[in-house]
Design a protein around this motif. Structure first.
Motif, PDB file in Angstrom:
ATOM      1  N   HIS A  73       0.835  -1.202   0.000  1.00  0.00           N
ATOM      2  CA  HIS A  73       0.000   0.000   0.000  1.00  0.00           C
ATOM      3  C   HIS A  73       0.869   1.251   0.000  1.00  0.00           C
ATOM      4  O   HIS A  73       0.569   2.220  -0.706  1.00  0.00           O
ATOM      5  CB  HIS A  73      -0.944   0.004   1.194  1.00  0.00           C
ATOM      6  CG  HIS A  73      -2.039  -0.997   1.090  1.00  0.00           C
ATOM      7  ND1 HIS A  73      -2.991  -1.163   2.079  1.00  0.00           N
ATOM      8  CD2 HIS A  73      -2.357  -1.904   0.130  1.00  0.00           C
ATOM      9  CE1 HIS A  73      -3.839  -2.116   1.728  1.00  0.00           C
ATOM     10  NE2 HIS A  73      -3.471  -2.589   0.548  1.00  0.00           N
ATOM     11  N   ASP A  74       1.924   1.256   0.810  1.00  0.00           N
ATOM     12  CA  ASP A  74       2.851   2.399   0.841  1.00  0.00           C
ATOM     13  C   ASP A  74       3.512   2.596  -0.518  1.00  0.00           C
ATOM     14  O   ASP A  74       3.574   3.707  -1.035  1.00  0.00           O
ATOM     15  CB  ASP A  74       3.939   2.193   1.901  1.00  0.00           C
ATOM     16  CG  ASP A  74       3.475   2.535   3.312  1.00  0.00           C
ATOM     17  OD1 ASP A  74       2.543   3.352   3.458  1.00  0.00           O
ATOM     18  OD2 ASP A  74       4.054   1.982   4.257  1.00  0.00           O
ATOM     19  N   LYS A  76       2.584   1.637  -3.512  1.00  0.00           N
ATOM     20  CA  LYS A  76       1.669   2.023  -4.591  1.00  0.00           C
ATOM     21  C   LYS A  76       0.898   3.298  -4.272  1.00  0.00           C
ATOM     22  O   LYS A  76       0.147   3.791  -5.100  1.00  0.00           O
ATOM     23  CB  LYS A  76       0.690   0.888  -4.872  1.00  0.00           C
ATOM     24  CG  LYS A  76       1.376  -0.323  -5.468  1.00  0.00           C
ATOM     25  CD  LYS A  76       0.396  -1.402  -5.812  1.00  0.00           C
ATOM     26  CE  LYS A  76       1.169  -2.565  -6.380  1.00  0.00           C
ATOM     27  NZ  LYS A  76       0.542  -3.168  -7.514  1.00  0.00           N
ATOM     28  N   LYS A  77       1.077   3.783  -3.035  1.00  0.00           N
ATOM     29  CA  LYS A  77       0.346   4.964  -2.571  1.00  0.00           C
ATOM     30  C   LYS A  77      -1.164   4.783  -2.769  1.00  0.00           C
ATOM     31  O   LYS A  77      -1.870   5.681  -3.216  1.00  0.00           O
ATOM     32  CB  LYS A  77       0.860   6.228  -3.249  1.00  0.00           C
ATOM     33  CG  LYS A  77       2.324   6.508  -2.931  1.00  0.00           C
ATOM     34  CD  LYS A  77       2.775   7.838  -3.430  1.00  0.00           C
ATOM     35  CE  LYS A  77       4.235   8.139  -3.211  1.00  0.00           C
ATOM     36  NZ  LYS A  77       4.985   7.496  -2.230  1.00  0.00           N
ATOM     37  N   GLN A  78      -1.618   3.575  -2.424  1.00  0.00           N
ATOM     38  CA  GLN A  78      -3.036   3.209  -2.514  1.00  0.00           C
ATOM     39  C   GLN A  78      -3.386   2.334  -1.330  1.00  0.00           C
ATOM     40  O   GLN A  78      -2.559   1.561  -0.863  1.00  0.00           O
ATOM     41  CB  GLN A  78      -3.325   2.400  -3.773  1.00  0.00           C
ATOM     42  CG  GLN A  78      -3.273   3.161  -5.056  1.00  0.00           C
ATOM     43  CD  GLN A  78      -3.657   2.259  -6.225  1.00  0.00           C
ATOM     44  OE1 GLN A  78      -3.267   1.099  -6.278  1.00  0.00           O
ATOM     45  NE2 GLN A  78      -4.408   2.783  -7.157  1.00  0.00           N
TER      46      GLN A  78
END
Length: 89
Positions: A73-74, A76-78
């Motif tokens: 998540h970090d 992919k910034k999602q």
């Protein structure tokens, strides 16, 4: 013979994908984590989470889950990255 083997492998792969749950809940001490497996598997290759082995149930400890899930998540910034966004009591 190669065509038969390729066909068998394709059927096995399709059966595995069909058997995968839409949502998965992982038990955690500070609140269970439920995620949409179907949505993740539509955008992420199985081996990203399951490794090179055939996909199956994952057993992750706290550190491994944080590295795998939160790390993705970090990167992919999602997706959620804060504790309460994943862990629900």
């Amino acid at each position: 013979m190669k065509r038969i083997l390729a066909g068998v492998l394709m059927v096995a792969f399709a059966a595995t994908m069909a058997a995968a749950a839409d949502t998965v809940t992982m038990k955690a001490k500070n609140g269970d984590v439920t995620f949409n497996h179907k949505a993740h598997s539509a955008t992420i290759a199985c081996k990203e989470c399951h490794g090179e082995a055939a996909p199956g149930k994952l057993t992750l400890g706290k550190d491994a889950a944080h590295k795998l899930c939160k790390g993705c998540h970090d990167a992919k910034k999602q997706g959620p990255v804060k504790c309460g966004e994943c862990h629900k009591k």
